[in-house]
Design an enzyme around this catalytic site. Sequence first.
Site, mmCIF file in Angstrom:
data_model
loop_
_atom_site.group_PDB
_atom_site.id
_atom_site.type_symbol
_atom_site.label_atom_id
_atom_site.label_comp_id
_atom_site.label_asym_id
_atom_site.label_seq_id
_atom_site.Cartn_x
_atom_site.Cartn_y
_atom_site.Cartn_z
ATOM 1 N N GLU A 1 56.845 45.912 19.531
ATOM 2 C CA GLU A 1 56.034 45.454 20.674
ATOM 3 C C GLU A 1 56.187 44.502 21.723
ATOM 4 O O GLU A 1 55.435 43.821 22.288
ATOM 5 C CB GLU A 1 54.647 45.574 20.291
ATOM 6 C CG GLU A 1 54.240 46.849 19.518
ATOM 7 C CD GLU A 1 52.752 46.714 18.762
ATOM 8 O OE1 GLU A 1 51.938 45.741 19.208
ATOM 9 O OE2 GLU A 1 52.573 47.663 18.145
ATOM 10 N N HIS B 1 48.975 44.174 22.168
ATOM 11 C CA HIS B 1 49.541 45.123 21.495
ATOM 12 C C HIS B 1 50.186 46.118 22.433
ATOM 13 O O HIS B 1 49.690 46.384 23.684
ATOM 14 C CB HIS B 1 48.897 45.594 20.436
ATOM 15 C CG HIS B 1 48.825 44.398 19.418
ATOM 16 N ND1 HIS B 1 49.551 44.426 18.188
ATOM 17 C CD2 HIS B 1 48.016 43.484 19.420
ATOM 18 C CE1 HIS B 1 48.967 43.403 17.510
ATOM 19 N NE2 HIS B 1 47.943 42.957 18.184
ATOM 20 N N GLU C 1 45.539 47.422 23.819
ATOM 21 C CA GLU C 1 46.968 48.288 23.388
ATOM 22 C C GLU C 1 47.354 48.656 24.715
ATOM 23 O O GLU C 1 46.981 49.629 25.296
ATOM 24 C CB GLU C 1 46.197 49.690 22.583
ATOM 25 C CG GLU C 1 45.738 49.095 21.266
ATOM 26 C CD GLU C 1 46.704 48.707 20.252
ATOM 27 O OE1 GLU C 1 48.053 48.862 20.494
ATOM 28 O OE2 GLU C 1 46.646 48.307 19.074
ATOM 29 N N HIS D 1 53.545 42.536 16.606
ATOM 30 C CA HIS D 1 54.404 43.384 16.113
ATOM 31 C C HIS D 1 55.705 43.446 16.756
ATOM 32 O O HIS D 1 56.101 43.266 18.086
ATOM 33 C CB HIS D 1 53.989 44.600 16.293
ATOM 34 C CG HIS D 1 52.790 44.726 15.142
ATOM 35 N ND1 HIS D 1 51.447 45.450 15.495
ATOM 36 C CD2 HIS D 1 52.464 44.227 13.969
ATOM 37 C CE1 HIS D 1 50.573 45.312 14.437
ATOM 38 N NE2 HIS D 1 51.167 44.887 13.683
#
Length: 297
Positions: free
Chosen positions: A64, A205, A264, A61
Site C-alpha cells: 500500500e 491504507h 482506505e 502495509h
Amino acid sequence: MSILSYRPYDFRELSDDIEELSRLYSFIQTEEIGRSVEGRPIWEIRIGEGTKKLHFNGSFHANEWITSSVLVSFIKEYAQALASGSSIGWVLAKKLWSEASLSVVPMVNPDGVELVINGPSAANEQQVKAINGEVEQFDGWKANIRGVDLNNQFPANWDIEKERKEPKSPAPRDYPGERPLSEPEAIAMAKLQQREQFDLMAAFHTQGAEFYWGYEGNEPEESRLLAEIFERVSGYQAVRFIDSHAGYKDWFIQEFQRPGFTIELGKGCNPLPLTQLEEIYIATRNICIAALLNAGT
C-alpha cells in the site's frame, strides 16, 4: 519541488523527499522515531504550531506504498502554500498552521515497501522467499520483512485475531505475530502516541474508497461529526464498525477514546496503479485539510 511522484514510491524516494523538504523549509521538522527490522529509519515529519495535535501515517502495509506518496505530496503542497502565503484547498495554509500541529509518519513499514517495489536483497532473499511459498513475485506482500502484519500487532483484542487468522506462522499478510507489539515498527508507533498524546489519528491504507471510524463503542461523539465531514469532502463511505481487531486505529480508540480513522484509499487490487494517483491524492488532501480544520470541534 514537484507535488506528485508518478513512480513507485520506495524508501529512497521518501528519503530524498525528506532531505529536500528539510532543505527548502525551515519550518518543517523531521525525526527518526525508530528503526525497522532491517535498520531503516522510520521517519516522522512535523509541521504546524497549533494546540490541536494530529497524526497521520501510511504504509503500515507494504503493498500500500501509494499512501506514503500521497501523504508526502500533501506535506509538499502544504509547505508550498505556507511559504507563498496562499491557500491549500479551500483554506489559508497559515490558518491550519496556527491552529494545528501535524505529525506524519509516511512509511511505517519501509522494509516491506522495499521488498514489494525492488524485490528481496541478498541478505533477506532466502527468508522472504520461504515465507512467500517460494514465489518470486511480492505484489501481495503486506507484512514487515519478518512476515508479521503490522496492523495486527496492537493490544486491542489481539487474542481474537491471533486465534482466527489463518496464518499461524510468518506470512506475506495477516499473521499477527507471537505477541502484541513484537515488531520494532509497531513498537515505534505505539511509543509515538504514548509520548505525544495526539488528539486525532488517521491511518491511510488502500483500497475500498471508504473509512472506518469506530471501535467497540469507545469512539467519542466527535468521531461521528468528523466522519460526516470526511465523507462529504472525499466521496468515501463512512463505516462505523467492521469485524476487525488489533489494528492501530483500534488500539488508538480503545486506549485514548479519541477520534481515530482507517482510511482506505482508491479501489482495485493492491498495489494500486499510479493511474489512480491524482484521484487518490485529491481525496487524501481533502481529508487531511478537513481533519486539521475541524479536529476538536
